[in-house]
Design a protein around this motif. Structure first.
Motif, PDB file in Angstrom:
ATOM      1  N   VAL A  12       9.959 -55.117  39.649  1.00  0.00           N
ATOM      2  CA  VAL A  12      11.023 -55.984  39.110  1.00  0.00           C
ATOM      3  C   VAL A  12      11.625 -55.281  37.889  1.00  0.00           C
ATOM      4  N   TYR A  13      12.384 -54.201  38.164  1.00  0.00           N
ATOM      5  CA  TYR A  13      12.985 -53.437  37.063  1.00  0.00           C
ATOM      6  C   TYR A  13      13.997 -54.256  36.271  1.00  0.00           C
ATOM      7  N   SER A  14      14.520 -55.326  36.885  1.00  0.00           N
ATOM      8  CA  SER A  14      15.489 -56.169  36.157  1.00  0.00           C
ATOM      9  C   SER A  14      14.884 -56.680  34.845  1.00  0.00           C
ATOM     10  N   ARG A  15      13.540 -56.713  34.756  1.00  0.00           N
ATOM     11  CA  ARG A  15      12.865 -57.225  33.542  1.00  0.00           C
ATOM     12  C   ARG A  15      12.753 -56.172  32.438  1.00  0.00           C
ATOM     13  N   ILE A  16      12.945 -54.883  32.785  1.00  0.00           N
ATOM     14  CA  ILE A  16      12.764 -53.838  31.766  1.00  0.00           C
ATOM     15  C   ILE A  16      14.066 -53.061  31.517  1.00  0.00           C
ATOM     16  N   LEU A  17      15.199 -53.690  31.905  1.00  0.00           N
ATOM     17  CA  LEU A  17      16.498 -53.045  31.671  1.00  0.00           C
ATOM     18  C   LEU A  17      17.197 -53.694  30.489  1.00  0.00           C
ATOM     19  N   ASP A  18      17.959 -52.884  29.761  1.00  0.00           N
ATOM     20  CA  ASP A  18      18.851 -53.415  28.726  1.00  0.00           C
ATOM     21  C   ASP A  18      20.165 -53.724  29.447  1.00  0.00           C
ATOM     22  N   LEU A  47      13.112 -58.086  49.895  1.00  0.00           N
ATOM     23  CA  LEU A  47      14.141 -57.995  48.854  1.00  0.00           C
ATOM     24  C   LEU A  47      14.457 -59.406  48.365  1.00  0.00           C
ATOM     25  N   PRO A  48      14.514 -59.627  47.058  1.00  0.00           N
ATOM     26  CA  PRO A  48      14.880 -60.958  46.548  1.00  0.00           C
ATOM     27  C   PRO A  48      16.261 -61.357  47.069  1.00  0.00           C
ATOM     28  N   SER A  49      16.503 -62.667  47.189  1.00  0.00           N
ATOM     29  CA  SER A  49      17.753 -63.101  47.834  1.00  0.00           C
ATOM     30  C   SER A  49      18.991 -62.866  46.955  1.00  0.00           C
ATOM     31  N   LYS A  50      18.825 -62.860  45.629  1.00  0.00           N
ATOM     32  CA  LYS A  50      20.012 -62.715  44.775  1.00  0.00           C
ATOM     33  C   LYS A  50      20.525 -61.261  44.786  1.00  0.00           C
ATOM     34  N   ILE A  51      21.816 -61.115  45.076  1.00  0.00           N
ATOM     35  CA  ILE A  51      22.452 -59.787  45.083  1.00  0.00           C
ATOM     36  C   ILE A  51      23.404 -59.685  43.900  1.00  0.00           C
ATOM     37  N   LEU A  52      23.303 -58.574  43.177  1.00  0.00           N
ATOM     38  CA  LEU A  52      24.209 -58.302  42.063  1.00  0.00           C
ATOM     39  C   LEU A  52      25.064 -57.104  42.479  1.00  0.00           C
ATOM     40  N   ALA A 107      15.280 -60.180  41.292  1.00  0.00           N
ATOM     41  CA  ALA A 107      14.282 -61.241  41.492  1.00  0.00           C
ATOM     42  C   ALA A 107      14.643 -62.495  40.707  1.00  0.00           C
ATOM     43  N   ALA A 108      14.255 -63.644  41.247  1.00  0.00           N
ATOM     44  CA  ALA A 108      14.425 -64.908  40.524  1.00  0.00           C
ATOM     45  C   ALA A 108      13.446 -64.926  39.348  1.00  0.00           C
ATOM     46  N   ASP A 109      13.735 -65.764  38.345  1.00  0.00           N
ATOM     47  CA  ASP A 109      12.866 -65.831  37.159  1.00  0.00           C
ATOM     48  C   ASP A 109      11.422 -66.167  37.545  1.00  0.00           C
ATOM     49  N   THR A 110      11.272 -66.895  38.635  1.00  0.00           N
ATOM     50  CA  THR A 110       9.930 -67.333  39.051  1.00  0.00           C
ATOM     51  C   THR A 110       9.203 -66.287  39.888  1.00  0.00           C
ATOM     52  N   GLU A 111       9.889 -65.198  40.279  1.00  0.00           N
ATOM     53  CA  GLU A 111       9.279 -64.171  41.140  1.00  0.00           C
ATOM     54  C   GLU A 111       8.742 -63.014  40.305  1.00  0.00           C
TER      55      GLU A 111
END
Ligand code: ACO
Length: 320
Positions: free
Chosen positions: A143-149, A14-19, A47-51
């Motif tokens: 990395v669904y964070s990239r395809i969400l509005d 799991l990426p370290s950043k939690i929302l 995920a971080a921008d680099t992941e």
């Protein structure tokens, strides 16, 4: 002699950043109370921008390979389930293979959205059972964070990023007892990312859209039916299931499925509160957690079941 496949190692990342839901309250018109009562979700990892998916897949794979006690070069087949590949091509499976420092074995992606892991496991099981490969690596990374509005409160609160992996090995006994996979493409418009790359530009809207209540009803029906199908095919009763690991989209979908089956929630592995919906990765993430904390033990029956865009749905029944 009949050959079967068996899971001999699991891993996840799991990426370290939690929302948290509180963080989302500052981004869209929502509340922790609304999100938690409607979905059971409190937080998600981003995920971080680099992941990219292959980076998440690599971290999960390394843990699964270590748990299996093998080396990357022992793997005969790599299957990656993802809806969020690093790029149009090469496949994320090829990117993962290179990052693992191995070469020569076949590597390909599977696109079955939230059912991707059960589809991947189903495909790899057939290859291992054919006797062609001694070990297969099956990974789901998203990395669904990239395809969400991130301005759309009706979808952005539901998803998170993560990856899970398993190593399959040839064995004389199951292992994987059955796989049942299904699809109905007539539901394509109900849940989709209706964009693509064309002529050097993005064509269509490359962000997730869905009809939430249609998805909800379909998911409960499909998860109930596919569990019954797996039990009937193996001449088992609900009471024979030690652990149910359903796709983690919404706790209300999971509770309704367990109720339909007559299964106590104590026998259901849930991570949706902490991970949200990580699409294909949700099942192997939950599986790895329950293996590592000792809930899943040798000889137990574990039923995995997925449902997602397409629609696709399916199950894998395992004797651990
Ligand atoms: N915060 C506050 N209010 C919201 C939010 C939010 N984040 N999102 C929607 N609302 C509002 C809606 O606008 C609506 O307002 P209105 O009544 O004024 O129009 C109201 O809340 C009620 O919305 P409903 O759609 O009736 O809420 P419901 O209880 O059906 O829950 C949900 C919606 C959570 C999306 C549910 O339908 C669901 O989980 N569906 C499944 C979707 C899913 O899991 N998709 C994942 C991909 S598929 C898969 O993994 C299987």
């Amino acid at each position: 002699m009949t050959i079967y496949s068996r899971i001999v190692g699991t891993g996840s990342y799991l990426p370290s950043k939690i929302l948290t839901n509180q963080d989302l309250e500052r981004m869209v018109d929502t509340t922790d109370e609304w999100v938690f009562t409607r979905t059971g979700i409190r937080q998600r990892h981003v995920a971080a921008d680099t992941e990219n998916s292959s980076d998440l897949a690599l971290a999960a794979s390394r843990k699964a390979i270590e748990a299996a006690g093998i080396r990357p070069q022992d793997i005969g087949l790599i299957v990656v389930a993802t809806t969020t590949p690093d790029m149009v091509f090469p496949s994320t499976a090829c990117m993962l293979q290179a990052k693992l420092g191995t070469k020569g074995c076949p590597a390909f992606d599977i696109q079955a959205v939230c059912s991707g892991f059960v589809y991947g496991l189903g495909a790899a099981d057939k290859f291992v059972r054919s006797g062609q490969y001694g070990y297969a690596l099956v990974v789901a990374a998203e990395v669904y964070s990239r395809i969400l509005d991130w301005n759309d409160r009706s979808t952005c609160v539901l998803f998170g990023d993560g990856a899970g992996a398993v190593v399959l090995k040839q064995d004389k006994a199951p292992g994987i007892m059955s796989c049942h996979l299904h699809a109905d493409g007539s539901y394509a418009d109900v849940l989709s990312v209706p964009g693509t790359v064309s002529g050097g530009k993005i064509s269509g809207r490359p962000l997730l859209q869905m009809d939430g209540s249609t998805v909800f009803k379909f998911a409960v029906k499909a998860l109930g039916e596919v569990a019954e199908e797996a039990l009937a095919a193996n001449h088992l009763q609900t009471s024979d299931i030690d652990w149910l690991i359903p796709h983690q989209a919404n706790i209300r979908i999971i509770q309704a499925t367990a109720k339909k089956l007559g299964l106590s929630m104590e026998k259901v592995v849930t991570t949706v509160e902490r991970h949200a919906n990580t699409s294909a990765a949700s099942i192997p993430l939950a599986l790895d957690e329950a293996v590592r904390d000792g809930r899943i033990r040798a000889g137990q029956h574990v039923l995995l079941e997925g449902v997602g865009g397409g629609f696709t749905w399916g199950s894998v029944l395992i004797k651990w």
